[in-house]
Design a protein around this motif. Structure first.
Motif, PDB file in Angstrom:
ATOM      1  N   LEU A 149       1.284  -1.159  -0.471  1.00 42.44           N
ATOM      2  CA  LEU A 149      -0.258  -0.005  -0.374  1.00 42.44           C
ATOM      3  C   LEU A 149       0.786   1.259  -0.005  1.00 42.44           C
ATOM      4  CD1 LEU A 149      -2.369  -0.860   2.408  1.00 42.44           C
ATOM      5  CD2 LEU A 149      -2.820  -1.548   0.195  1.00 42.44           C
ATOM      6  N   TYR A 150       0.187   2.257  -0.240  1.00 42.75           N
ATOM      7  CA  TYR A 150       0.751   3.742   0.273  1.00 42.75           C
ATOM      8  C   TYR A 150       1.374   3.872   1.219  1.00 42.75           C
ATOM      9  CZ  TYR A 150      -1.749   4.687  -4.643  1.00 42.75           C
ATOM     10  OH  TYR A 150      -2.160   4.845  -5.673  1.00 42.75           O
ATOM     11  N   GLY A 151       2.624   4.321   1.420  1.00 44.30           N
ATOM     12  CA  GLY A 151       3.632   4.482   2.208  1.00 44.30           C
ATOM     13  C   GLY A 151       4.759   3.461   3.092  1.00 44.30           C
ATOM     14  N   GLU A 152       4.210   2.587   2.257  1.00 40.13           N
ATOM     15  CA  GLU A 152       5.362   1.330   2.092  1.00 40.13           C
ATOM     16  C   GLU A 152       6.292   1.485   1.827  1.00 40.13           C
ATOM     17  OE1 GLU A 152       3.421  -2.787   2.722  1.00 40.13           O
ATOM     18  OE2 GLU A 152       1.806  -2.173   2.664  1.00 40.13           O
ATOM     19  N   PRO A 153       7.735   0.895   2.914  1.00 39.21           N
ATOM     20  CA  PRO A 153       8.628   1.634   1.844  1.00 39.21           C
ATOM     21  C   PRO A 153       8.770   0.238   0.530  1.00 39.21           C
ATOM     22  CG  PRO A 153       9.421   0.262   4.313  1.00 39.21           C
ATOM     23  CD  PRO A 153       7.128   0.564   3.072  1.00 39.21           C
ATOM     24  N   VAL A 154       9.866   1.461  -0.111  1.00 38.31           N
ATOM     25  CA  VAL A 154       9.944   1.292  -1.895  1.00 38.31           C
ATOM     26  C   VAL A 154      10.678   0.348  -2.205  1.00 38.31           C
ATOM     27  CG1 VAL A 154       9.518   3.709  -2.111  1.00 38.31           C
ATOM     28  CG2 VAL A 154      11.420   3.057  -2.076  1.00 38.31           C
ATOM     29  N   ILE A 155      11.401  -0.159  -0.750  1.00 40.18           N
ATOM     30  CA  ILE A 155      12.381  -1.201  -2.170  1.00 40.18           C
ATOM     31  C   ILE A 155      12.177  -2.468  -0.834  1.00 40.18           C
ATOM     32  CG2 ILE A 155      15.258  -2.099  -1.927  1.00 40.18           C
ATOM     33  CD1 ILE A 155      14.966   0.757  -2.382  1.00 40.18           C
ATOM     34  N   ASP A 156      11.389  -3.863  -1.648  1.00 44.58           N
ATOM     35  CA  ASP A 156      11.428  -4.706  -0.916  1.00 44.58           C
ATOM     36  C   ASP A 156      12.821  -4.798  -0.004  1.00 44.58           C
ATOM     37  OD1 ASP A 156       9.938  -7.660  -0.513  1.00 44.58           O
ATOM     38  OD2 ASP A 156      12.256  -8.314   0.066  1.00 44.58           O
ATOM     39  N   PRO A 157      12.782  -5.147   1.293  1.00 44.16           N
ATOM     40  CA  PRO A 157      13.748  -5.697   2.008  1.00 44.16           C
ATOM     41  C   PRO A 157      14.237  -6.704   1.507  1.00 44.16           C
ATOM     42  CG  PRO A 157      11.758  -5.088   3.595  1.00 44.16           C
ATOM     43  CD  PRO A 157      11.686  -5.448   2.276  1.00 44.16           C
ATOM     44  N   ALA A 158      14.582  -7.959   1.625  1.00 39.28           N
ATOM     45  CA  ALA A 158      14.702  -9.089   0.990  1.00 39.28           C
ATOM     46  C   ALA A 158      15.664  -8.555   0.533  1.00 39.28           C
ATOM     47  CB  ALA A 158      13.925 -10.406   1.292  1.00 39.28           C
TER      48      ALA A 158
END
Length: 438
Positions: free
Chosen positions: A119-128
């Motif tokens: 969703l909007y507002g989440e980190p733009v890069i997947d942590p893994a």
């Protein structure tokens, strides 16, 4: 032609005036603009102001400089692109494409890529993916504080990197001959391309030094599998280039390591331990397929912060489904083995074709990458015309040249790894006859 209506006292005003005349149809494709000296006298401005206005128009694609033939309004001419030529019945040997049979099957990774909605507002890069990307670049960069940004492919990365660091008309050092996408990116961004010659060991030291003396604000270099030549930086050349750059720590150095997953050459870098502005860009399009438009850019913290403004959670980011799909493949041993096999396949096929050309009197070094850079004893366009009559569509080196008035190229860039044995034998015969007349 309404050249008498051109007005302005600054370069920007003059350029805007020509643009407006063009948009209204008062200036049409092919119309000649006044010579620089004549325009400067007519407008009562310094000659350098008129030169700067024409340069701005050329970089924006509005006009074309034709040397002694003057400057004319540009038409909507097709620009060279990678990939298959449209509407050709000829056998295309200039595509620059990977072999579709060597691209890993996405099916096993798809199930792992589909997860909860982002969703909007989440980190733009997947942590893994970020952690996997850091592992991918950490050993190859001398800096310790490396940040990762994910972009929609290497071209997107380069475009964003230049946009966050440069202004219109800033100078950028590009390899000559140069990757087509880099030429287009610099031109469309309104930057000035400064050519740096390339030899068998990559970007030349004298060429880079001259570009830095000319005031370039950024350098784009391909450390291995340089497109179109296939050159890779040698350890000695990389060290010499780092020494030159040591006096310019704030010049942005962008390394486009596009072939990293497939390359048979070791990675050498221009980025020294004290360099302050840098980006190592690695993409997956050559190894996982051109439609996998994802690249990771490993940068210094300041560059990463600037890129973050252009990749914000509320506006744009790289699809998390695509990020997960790439991660699933980068962590699958079977996929990595298949990619490694593909890299060896391309190298073997190119080396075999180059050896057979050499035996026939056309000495060719295979280099690294998907293509072969074939030197010729005559102009390349002459050979291409002869090959067309034999059913082949080849690509000359002219399309990759940066110099303002280059000599006609005597190189072909060929994609031959996907030819079967009958096609290979026929092309060897036809190319030898076209180039050597025998």
């Amino acid at each position: 032609m309404d050249q008498l209506s051109i007005a302005g006292t600054t370069a920007s005003e003059i350029a805007a005036s020509v643009r407006a005349l063009h948009e209204r149809g008062a200036l049409r494709a092919g119309d000649a603009l006044p010579p620089v000296r004549e325009l400067a006298v007519r407008l009562g401005v310094n000659r350098n102001t008129a030169v700067a206005a024409y340069r701005m128009l050329a970089q924006a694609g509005v006009v074309t400089a034709r040397g002694r033939a003057g400057t004319v309004v540009a038409g909507r001419e097709a620009v060279a692109q990678e990939g298959y030529a449209a509407d050709s019945v000829l056998r295309d040997i200039g595509t620059g494409n990977p072999d579709p049979g060597r691209i890993p099957d996405l099916s096993p990774a798809l199930a792992r890529a589909i997860g909860r909605p982002v969703l909007y507002g989440e980190p733009v890069i997947d942590p893994a993916l970020e952690e996997r990307a850091l592992d991918w670049v950490r050993a190859d960069l001398p800096a310790t504080d490396v940040r990762i940004t994910v972009t929609n492919g290497a071209v997107d990365a380069v475009e964003r990197l230049l946009a966050q660091a440069l202004h219109r008309d800033d100078a950028v050092a590009l390899e000559d001959p140069c990757f087509l996408a880099s030429i287009h990116t610099v031109r469309l961004g309104g930057y000035r391309a400064v050519p740096v010659s390339v030899d068998a060991e990559g970007m030349t030291v004298d060429g880079l030094r001259a570009a830095l003396d000319a005031g370039v604000r950024a350098v784009i270099c391909t450390p291995r599998a340089q497109n179109p030549t296939g050159a890779s930086l040698s350890p000695a050349r990389a060290a010499a280039l780092r020494e030159v750059l040591a006096d310019h720590p704030y010049v942005l150095v962008i390394e486009d390591d596009h072939f990293s997953m497939l390359s048979q050459r070791g990675y050498e870098t221009l980025i020294g331990p004290e360099h302050r502005r840098y980006a190592l860009v690695r993409s997956v399009s050559k190894s996982l397929g051109p439609d996998m438009c994802l690249a990771v850019a490993a940068t210094d913290p300041e560059t990463a912060d600037r890129l973050a403004f252009r990749l914000s959670p509320g506006t744009t980011w790289v699809s998390h489904i695509l990020q997960r799909l790439v991660l699933a493949q980068l962590t699958d041993d079977a996929v990595l083995d298949r990619v490694a096999d593909a890299g060896r396949y391309y190298a073997d096929r190119n080396a075999a074709f180059a050896a057979r050309l050499t035996e026939r009197g056309l000495p060719t070094e295979p280099g690294d990458g998907l293509n072969l850079w074939v030197p010729l004893p005559v102009e390349a366009r002459v050979v291409v015309e002869r090959l067309m009559r034999r059913g082949w569509l080849a690509r000359t080196g002219d399309e990759f040249q940066l110099a303002e008035h280059p000599a006609p190229s005597q190189h072909l860039r060929l994609t031959v790894h996907d030819l079967d044995e009958d096609e290979t034998a026929r092309l060897l015969d036809d190319l030898t006859e076209a180039a050597l007349g025998k």
